[in-house]
Design a protein around this motif. Sequence first.
Motif, PDB file in Angstrom:
ATOM      1  N   LYS A 123      -8.616 -15.236  -0.952  1.00  0.00           N
ATOM      2  CA  LYS A 123      -8.673 -14.917   0.341  1.00  0.00           C
ATOM      3  C   LYS A 123      -8.097 -16.049   1.013  1.00  0.00           C
ATOM      4  O   LYS A 123      -7.127 -15.834   2.060  1.00  0.00           O
ATOM      5  CB  LYS A 123      -9.779 -14.430   1.107  1.00  0.00           C
ATOM      6  CG  LYS A 123     -10.136 -13.141   0.884  1.00  0.00           C
ATOM      7  CD  LYS A 123     -11.398 -12.438   1.141  1.00  0.00           C
ATOM      8  CE  LYS A 123     -12.048 -11.157   0.748  1.00  0.00           C
ATOM      9  NZ  LYS A 123     -11.201 -10.122   1.332  1.00  0.00           N
TER      10      LYS A 123
ATOM     11  N   GLU B 194     -13.035  -6.872  -1.615  1.00  0.00           N
ATOM     12  CA  GLU B 194     -11.521  -6.901  -0.958  1.00  0.00           C
ATOM     13  C   GLU B 194     -11.586  -6.506   0.559  1.00  0.00           C
ATOM     14  O   GLU B 194     -10.545  -7.062   1.176  1.00  0.00           O
ATOM     15  CB  GLU B 194     -10.782  -5.780  -1.850  1.00  0.00           C
ATOM     16  CG  GLU B 194     -10.802  -5.807  -3.158  1.00  0.00           C
ATOM     17  CD  GLU B 194      -9.606  -4.720  -3.733  1.00  0.00           C
ATOM     18  OE1 GLU B 194      -9.640  -3.747  -3.329  1.00  0.00           O
ATOM     19  OE2 GLU B 194      -9.767  -5.155  -5.072  1.00  0.00           O
TER      20      GLU B 194
ATOM     21  N   PRO C 257     -13.361  -5.277  -6.552  1.00  0.00           N
ATOM     22  CA  PRO C 257     -13.281  -4.456  -5.400  1.00  0.00           C
ATOM     23  C   PRO C 257     -14.285  -4.672  -4.377  1.00  0.00           C
ATOM     24  O   PRO C 257     -13.917  -4.380  -2.974  1.00  0.00           O
ATOM     25  CB  PRO C 257     -13.382  -3.367  -6.261  1.00  0.00           C
ATOM     26  CG  PRO C 257     -13.340  -3.586  -7.666  1.00  0.00           C
ATOM     27  CD  PRO C 257     -13.934  -4.920  -7.758  1.00  0.00           C
TER      28      PRO C 257
END
Length: 104
Positions: free
Chosen positions: A62, A6, A3
């Motif tokens: 990503k 992100e 997380p």
Amino acid sequence: MKPEFENIPLHKNEETHRFEIIIENHKAFIDYKERSGKITLIHTEVEPELEGKGAATAVIEKTLEYIEQNNYKLIPLCPLVFAYIKRHPEWKRIVDENFKGFEE
């Protein structure tokens, strides 16, 4: 992806031919080549300060998202990216159909 990665933006550095993320002033990056609608990922690296923290996975995820969103086909020559796709075969959907590395 963890997380904490992100909301870190991916940067496509066209001068150095790298996809990069910067975490606490340290880079994780993938060297790439681009031509005729295909992106070849060559080498993934993280600075020593980021090793073992999930930064390589974050930059890979990503970058794969970027490739898909921009309608490129992927040629995964980087061993880390190749291994990631073997563990997450759903990403084979963006691999160039002429890349034969995943055939059994």
